[in-house]
Design a protein around this motif. Structure first.
Motif, PDB file in Angstrom:
ATOM      1  N   GLN B 373       0.833  -1.207   0.000  1.00  0.00           N
ATOM      2  CA  GLN B 373       0.000   0.000   0.000  1.00  0.00           C
ATOM      3  C   GLN B 373       0.866   1.255   0.000  1.00  0.00           C
ATOM      4  OE1 GLN B 373      -3.313  -0.085  -0.183  1.00  0.00           O
ATOM      5  NE2 GLN B 373      -3.236  -2.308  -0.193  1.00  0.00           N
ATOM      6  N   ALA B 374       2.043   1.194   0.650  1.00  0.00           N
ATOM      7  CA  ALA B 374       2.876   2.383   0.802  1.00  0.00           C
ATOM      8  C   ALA B 374       3.777   2.624  -0.402  1.00  0.00           C
ATOM      9  CB  ALA B 374       3.733   2.266   2.066  1.00  0.00           C
ATOM     10  N   CYS B 375       3.976   1.601  -1.228  1.00  0.00           N
ATOM     11  CA  CYS B 375       4.963   1.723  -2.316  1.00  0.00           C
ATOM     12  C   CYS B 375       4.476   2.661  -3.418  1.00  0.00           C
ATOM     13  CB  CYS B 375       5.282   0.358  -2.923  1.00  0.00           C
ATOM     14  SG  CYS B 375       6.528   0.477  -4.235  1.00  0.00           S
ATOM     15  N   PRO B 376       5.179   3.788  -3.663  1.00  0.00           N
ATOM     16  CA  PRO B 376       4.757   4.705  -4.719  1.00  0.00           C
ATOM     17  C   PRO B 376       5.013   4.130  -6.113  1.00  0.00           C
ATOM     18  CG  PRO B 376       6.821   5.445  -3.775  1.00  0.00           C
ATOM     19  CD  PRO B 376       6.387   4.255  -2.960  1.00  0.00           C
ATOM     20  N   GLU B 377       5.842   3.095  -6.176  1.00  0.00           N
ATOM     21  CA  GLU B 377       6.156   2.470  -7.466  1.00  0.00           C
ATOM     22  C   GLU B 377       5.242   1.282  -7.736  1.00  0.00           C
ATOM     23  OE1 GLU B 377       8.205   2.994  -9.989  1.00  0.00           O
ATOM     24  OE2 GLU B 377       8.941   4.907  -9.243  1.00  0.00           O
ATOM     25  N   ARG B 378       4.315   1.050  -6.842  1.00  0.00           N
ATOM     26  CA  ARG B 378       3.338  -0.019  -6.997  1.00  0.00           C
ATOM     27  C   ARG B 378       3.997  -1.396  -7.076  1.00  0.00           C
ATOM     28  NH1 ARG B 378      -1.426  -0.837 -11.251  1.00  0.00           N
ATOM     29  NH2 ARG B 378      -2.766  -1.879  -9.778  1.00  0.00           N
ATOM     30  N   LEU B 379       4.996  -1.598  -6.264  1.00  0.00           N
ATOM     31  CA  LEU B 379       5.653  -2.899  -6.201  1.00  0.00           C
ATOM     32  C   LEU B 379       5.102  -3.675  -5.012  1.00  0.00           C
ATOM     33  CD1 LEU B 379       9.298  -1.619  -6.760  1.00  0.00           C
ATOM     34  CD2 LEU B 379       7.778  -2.601  -8.467  1.00  0.00           C
ATOM     35  N   VAL B 380       5.551  -4.931  -4.878  1.00  0.00           N
ATOM     36  CA  VAL B 380       5.212  -5.730  -3.698  1.00  0.00           C
ATOM     37  C   VAL B 380       6.510  -5.943  -2.923  1.00  0.00           C
ATOM     38  CG1 VAL B 380       4.049  -7.789  -2.846  1.00  0.00           C
ATOM     39  CG2 VAL B 380       3.470  -6.872  -5.098  1.00  0.00           C
ATOM     40  N   PRO B 381       6.891  -4.964  -2.097  1.00  0.00           N
ATOM     41  CA  PRO B 381       8.222  -4.997  -1.467  1.00  0.00           C
ATOM     42  C   PRO B 381       8.509  -6.283  -0.699  1.00  0.00           C
ATOM     43  CG  PRO B 381       7.243  -2.846  -1.176  1.00  0.00           C
ATOM     44  CD  PRO B 381       6.179  -3.724  -1.782  1.00  0.00           C
ATOM     45  N   GLN B 382       7.530  -6.817   0.042  1.00  0.00           N
ATOM     46  CA  GLN B 382       7.846  -8.002   0.843  1.00  0.00           C
ATOM     47  C   GLN B 382       8.230  -9.181  -0.045  1.00  0.00           C
ATOM     48  OE1 GLN B 382       5.979 -10.991   1.179  1.00  0.00           O
ATOM     49  NE2 GLN B 382       3.925 -10.523   0.460  1.00  0.00           N
ATOM     50  N   TYR B 383       7.565  -9.295  -1.192  1.00  0.00           N
ATOM     51  CA  TYR B 383       7.848 -10.402  -2.108  1.00  0.00           C
ATOM     52  C   TYR B 383       9.213 -10.207  -2.771  1.00  0.00           C
ATOM     53  CZ  TYR B 383       7.034 -13.847  -5.775  1.00  0.00           C
ATOM     54  OH  TYR B 383       7.147 -14.923  -6.607  1.00  0.00           O
ATOM     55  N   LEU B 384       9.478  -8.964  -3.218  1.00  0.00           N
ATOM     56  CA  LEU B 384      10.758  -8.683  -3.863  1.00  0.00           C
ATOM     57  C   LEU B 384      11.908  -8.856  -2.879  1.00  0.00           C
ATOM     58  CD1 LEU B 384       9.626  -5.594  -5.909  1.00  0.00           C
ATOM     59  CD2 LEU B 384      10.432  -7.743  -6.858  1.00  0.00           C
ATOM     60  N   ALA B 385      11.692  -8.431  -1.617  1.00  0.00           N
ATOM     61  CA  ALA B 385      12.740  -8.585  -0.607  1.00  0.00           C
ATOM     62  C   ALA B 385      13.024 -10.065  -0.371  1.00  0.00           C
ATOM     63  CB  ALA B 385      12.323  -7.895   0.692  1.00  0.00           C
ATOM     64  N   LEU B 386      11.973 -10.860  -0.382  1.00  0.00           N
ATOM     65  CA  LEU B 386      12.131 -12.305  -0.209  1.00  0.00           C
ATOM     66  C   LEU B 386      12.954 -12.882  -1.361  1.00  0.00           C
ATOM     67  CD1 LEU B 386      10.924 -14.645   1.635  1.00  0.00           C
ATOM     68  CD2 LEU B 386       9.322 -14.992  -0.232  1.00  0.00           C
ATOM     69  N   LEU B 387      12.622 -12.468  -2.593  1.00  0.00           N
ATOM     70  CA  LEU B 387      13.368 -12.950  -3.765  1.00  0.00           C
ATOM     71  C   LEU B 387      14.833 -12.538  -3.673  1.00  0.00           C
ATOM     72  CD1 LEU B 387      10.770 -12.153  -6.563  1.00  0.00           C
ATOM     73  CD2 LEU B 387      11.413 -14.409  -5.712  1.00  0.00           C
ATOM     74  N   SER B 388      15.060 -11.294  -3.235  1.00  0.00           N
ATOM     75  CA  SER B 388      16.423 -10.792  -3.100  1.00  0.00           C
ATOM     76  C   SER B 388      17.178 -11.594  -2.045  1.00  0.00           C
ATOM     77  CB  SER B 388      16.381  -9.312  -2.738  1.00  0.00           C
ATOM     78  OG  SER B 388      17.624  -8.879  -2.278  1.00  0.00           O
ATOM     79  N   ASP B 389      16.530 -11.841  -0.900  1.00  0.00           N
ATOM     80  CA  ASP B 389      17.181 -12.600   0.173  1.00  0.00           C
ATOM     81  C   ASP B 389      17.531 -14.011  -0.283  1.00  0.00           C
ATOM     82  OD1 ASP B 389      16.819 -10.392   1.693  1.00  0.00           O
ATOM     83  OD2 ASP B 389      15.152 -11.170   2.873  1.00  0.00           O
ATOM     84  N   ARG B 390      16.751 -14.527  -1.232  1.00  0.00           N
ATOM     85  CA  ARG B 390      17.014 -15.884  -1.724  1.00  0.00           C
ATOM     86  C   ARG B 390      17.902 -15.872  -2.970  1.00  0.00           C
ATOM     87  NH1 ARG B 390      10.879 -18.195  -1.576  1.00  0.00           N
ATOM     88  NH2 ARG B 390      10.716 -18.516   0.674  1.00  0.00           N
ATOM     89  N   ASN B 391      18.422 -14.687  -3.306  1.00  0.00           N
ATOM     90  CA  ASN B 391      19.278 -14.545  -4.496  1.00  0.00           C
ATOM     91  C   ASN B 391      18.570 -14.956  -5.782  1.00  0.00           C
ATOM     92  OD1 ASN B 391      21.351 -13.521  -3.047  1.00  0.00           O
ATOM     93  ND2 ASN B 391      22.430 -15.465  -2.836  1.00  0.00           N
ATOM     94  N   ASN B 392      17.257 -14.819  -5.827  1.00  0.00           N
ATOM     95  CA  ASN B 392      16.522 -15.147  -7.047  1.00  0.00           C
ATOM     96  C   ASN B 392      16.359 -13.868  -7.881  1.00  0.00           C
ATOM     97  OD1 ASN B 392      14.796 -15.987  -9.033  1.00  0.00           O
ATOM     98  ND2 ASN B 392      13.486 -17.172  -7.658  1.00  0.00           N
ATOM     99  N   PHE B 393      17.463 -13.477  -8.549  1.00  0.00           N
ATOM    100  CA  PHE B 393      17.469 -12.182  -9.219  1.00  0.00           C
ATOM    101  C   PHE B 393      16.680 -12.187 -10.519  1.00  0.00           C
ATOM    102  CE2 PHE B 393      21.532 -12.359  -6.802  1.00  0.00           C
ATOM    103  CZ  PHE B 393      21.082 -11.554  -5.776  1.00  0.00           C
TER     104      PHE B 393
END
Lengths: 334, 452
Positions: B373-393
């Motif tokens: 809801q807060a993302c001005p870029e309309r992303l899903v930060p929690q999901y992207l952060a999870l992908l980043s933490d798992r090195n799934n670039f």
């Protein structure tokens, strides 16, 4: 004091942002507990101390299971986040007050141990733990789980009280008093007895901005729509009285489920579109179970089946980033 | 009614009242100054002085190393002590030109000489801005002359002045708008001559009514003052452009490609000083604030001066800060020492007695969706952060991770206190490297294909 001293002391370094809002998981869970108080109190008023004991046993079982599991597996103890209390309360509210006490205890163990902790703890469960436990109990101990007390306290109703729940009455072609249905207590699980109290809790969550009205409203509306549709197709248009529809909305677990369980963060979709699709799906499943099923209930089953489809819904309804709403042409700037 | 961007955003406490009424004070620089060679986006500058050389205030001490690069000037007169690594804001030592200040401030030849920008050609204006070493002072430090060098100037419909200053605590731009109102409008007038068909818009957040009023009085027919809703990150380039023009920018587009050029308040004033008075970018207004400082204020400092000296000269700390930040609390950089030089993009020293963030325990994500809801870029930060933490670039890129502007709105609202920006930054860095490698490989393959 001088800047050198400042440098010699302990300075924190971290990635931005350096300020955070006051929101916390514990506060959210506390809000849900507060919202569940009115339906709990209504249940205790209707069924007496036994309802209170069932609720306490369910909560204690959930909290203790989480605590012991974390102790035994040497993990940090997280019962302080109150999520196990919420699970316990929801489980208890979904039980008849007449169940023997080993039922809430067993349900709590199933909800926390099997559905929550075995899948990774808070945030990782793919189904609502309390509802999964309820369905497990319903399947295993059907008789106990569908026996409701013969007598219960009401506030002002004059009509005869029956052991049957509103959904069971209309299923047999009976009539219910619409005004009493809305404003008085009626038979059912502990948390289902008062429409007003459920809505009070729901409004509290809306005011605290813990939830949005999207899933509850779409869920209830689509359930009614599909029930009407199925009855019309089945040639039972005569059944569709106002008494029938009010009982469908206010009787059974629909309101309780729509307001407090279908919109559980962990097991509902992320985006608004996803939530709408999910809620319509819940409405479809609920109405199928209620109209064609052997049981007059269906909300719990609908929600846990819906939970299983959430990852798929999330995948197809991921919002497109700002500035990339239009699909890019092949070979365009990328 | 104030305009604003479409989605997301947050309303953090502003904390601007302790400094917004304080006039800008000048601070004399310390005895030794350090000028890092890399203070901007682009190639690091090349030193043109050597140890032992005498320099005057405004002398060029390092030259631009290519088109996307700018020169660096000495802010004092004195002697070059050495060219050696010194700790910088980036958290690691970098090559700096060290100059000892003789305290005389002997000006360089031509320094402060009045000029008439009205008689300059567009090329002369851009060259003067480049020679003065001016970069975007809003934070990124992108060389201003590159921004102004649009191939077809007629395609620019809007010259946008970013005056929103949406970061909490910061008031330096607001003070500049009040104290140099006419200068700001005049500067925009000169820049506008580069884009014949452009309309000039100044976007100011509506929590600065005094600035809006002052600017409206001065603006004449040069620019239009547009009040914007006070909402973070209103000053983000993509949010600002969308709010003012409705045009949408993504990570693969430059503002000029949607017909916009965006310049910051301080940058416009620096350009004006360069054009009218031949003064290079050697002074900079910084906000010194936070509950750990004695006198929250706005100060005009010299580039190369040390943060420790600036903090001292501005009044010092009342208590030991637990956290020191360069920039605002949403996107600023936490400093572990103040023994680092002020650079062109330095915006503030924010000293907080309590740091509520670094040691905060995080709990598991409960998928509440607040970050989304807060993302001005309309992303899903929690999901992207999870992908980043798992090195799934691969998935990180597919789901728009590179669109993240690291504004911090997601981490601000997260009830589980997850370090979302940290994960996003890591994901963006790693994914960016992969994308560059892929492009390089594709180019190489194309080159070989051409030969065969």
């Amino acid at each position: 004091m001088s800047t050198e001293t400042a440098q010699a002391s302990r300075i924190h370094v971290s990635v931005s942002p350096h300020i955070r809002s006051s929101a916390s998981t514990t506060r959210i869970m506390l809000d849900v507990c507060i919202a569940l108080l009115p339906p709990s109190i209504a249940g205790i008023v209707a069924f007496g101390y036994r309802a209170a004991l069932v609720l306490v046993m369910a909560v204690a079982s959930c909290v203790l299971t989480e605590f012991l599991f974390e102790k035994i597996t040497r993990r940090p103890v997280t019962v302080g986040d109150l999520s196990a209390v919420v699970t316990g309360l929801i489980l208890g509210l979904n039980l008849p007050s007449t169940v023997p006490f080993w039922i809430p205890v067993l349900g709590g163990v199933f909800a926390i141990l099997i559905v929550k902790m075995f899948f990774g703890g808070l945030g990782q469960n793919f189904m609502n733990p309390a509802l999964a436990a309820r369905c497990f109990l319903l399947i295993s101990f059907a008789k106990i789980m569908t026996t409701f007390p013969a007598t219960f306290r009401v506030l002002f109703s004059t009509s005869a009280l029956t052991e049957a729940t509103p959904l069971a009455i209309i299923r047999e072609g009976g009539e219910i008093n619409v005004v009493e249905m809305l404003f008085d207590l009626h038979n059912g699980c502990i948390g289902e007895v008062s429409v007003v109290c459920i809505l009070l809790g729901f409004i509290y969550l809306l005011v605290r901005k813990v939830i949005t009205p999207l899933i509850p409203c779409v869920y209830v509306a689509s359930t009614v729509a599909f029930v009407v549709l199925f009855q019309l197709i089945g040639g039972n248009a005569a059944m569709l009285t106002s008494s029938y529809l009010v009982a469908q909305v206010c009787g059974g677990g629909l309101l309780l489920g729509a307001c407090f369980m279908a919109n559980d963060y962990v097991t509902s979709p992320m985006s608004a579109l996803g939530c709408a699709i999910y809620a319509v799906l819940l409405g479809l499943l609920t109405s199928i179970f209620r109209v064609f099923g052997t049981s007059s209930e269906g909300v719990s089953y609908a929600i846990i089946i819906g939970n299983c489809i959430v990852p798929l819904i999330d995948r197809v309804t991921l919002p497109r980033p700002f500035g990339r709403e239009k699909r890019e042409k092949k070979g365009g700037a990328a | 009614m104030s305009l604003t961007f479409l989605r997301g955003g947050i309303h953090p406490p502003a904390h601007k009242d302790s400094t917004e009424l304080e006039p800008i004070r000048d601070i004399e620089p310390g005895e030794v100054l350090f000028f890092p060679l890399s203070q901007h986006i682009g190639a690091p500058s090349v030193p043109v002085v050597a140890a032992g050389d005498t320099v005057r205030m405004g002398d060029r001490i390092a030259d631009a190393a290519g088109f996307v690069s700018v020169p660096i000037h000495s802010s004092v007169s004195g002697t070059v002590v050495a060219i050696r690594p010194h700790m910088t804001l980036k958290g690691e030592p970098e090559t700096c030109i060290e100059i000892s200040n003789d305290g005389l401030y002997t000006p360089a030849e031509g320094y402060g000489e009045p000029r008439d920008p009205g008689s300059m050609t567009p090329d002369e204006i851009r060259n003067a801005i480049r020679d003065a070493g001016i970069v975007g002072l809003g934070g990124a430090g992108f060389p201003m002359h590159v921004k102004l060098a649009v191939k077809e100037p007629d395609t620019i419909d809007y010259l946008i002045c970013n005056a929103s200053e949406c970061e909490p605590y910061l008031t330096s731009d607001a003070r500049l708008m009040l104290e140099r109102t006419a200068d700001l409008v005049r500067g925009l007038g000169y820049l506008k001559t580069l884009f014949p068909k452009a309309k000039c818009l100044v976007g100011v957040e509506d929590n600065k009514p005094a600035c809006i009023e002052a600017l409206k009085k001065e603006s004449g027919d040069v620019c239009e003052i547009v009040p914007l809703k006070a909402r973070y990150p209103q000053g983000g380039e993509r949010m600002l452009i969308q709010a003012l023009t409705g045009r949408r920018l993504n990570s693969s587009l430059l503002p000029a490609q949607v017909g916009c050029v965006v310049v910051n308040v301080a940058s416009v004033l620096a350009a004006l000083d360069a054009l009218e008075k031949n003064i290079p970018l050697i002074r900079k207004v910084m906000t010194v604030t936070g509950d750990a400082v004695n006198t929250p204020c706005n100060v005009r400092v010299s580039t190369g001066d040390l943060y420790s000296h600036v903090a001292e000269a501005a009044g010092g700390f009342s208590v030991t800060p637990e956290k020191m930040i360069s920039g605002g609390p949403m996107m600023g950089i936490a400093m572990f020492t103040l023994d680092i030089p002020v650079v062109k993009t330095s915006a503030s020293i924010l000293a907080l007695t309590k740091d509520p963030v670094a040691k905060k325990d995080m709990s598991p994500c409960i998928r509440c969706g607040a970050c989304m809801q807060a993302c001005p870029e309309r992303l899903v930060p929690q999901y992207l952060a999870l992908l980043s933490d798992r090195n799934n670039f691969e998935l990180f890129e597919r789901y728009g991770g590179m669109e993240c502007i690291e504004c911090g709105s997601c981490a601000y609202v997260c009830p589980a206190k997850r370090p979302l920006v940290q994960s996003m930054r890591y994901g963006r860095r790693e994914t960016g490297a992969l994308i560059r490698a892929r492009k390089a490989a594709a180019q190489k393959a194309a080159g070989e294909g051409g030969k065969a």
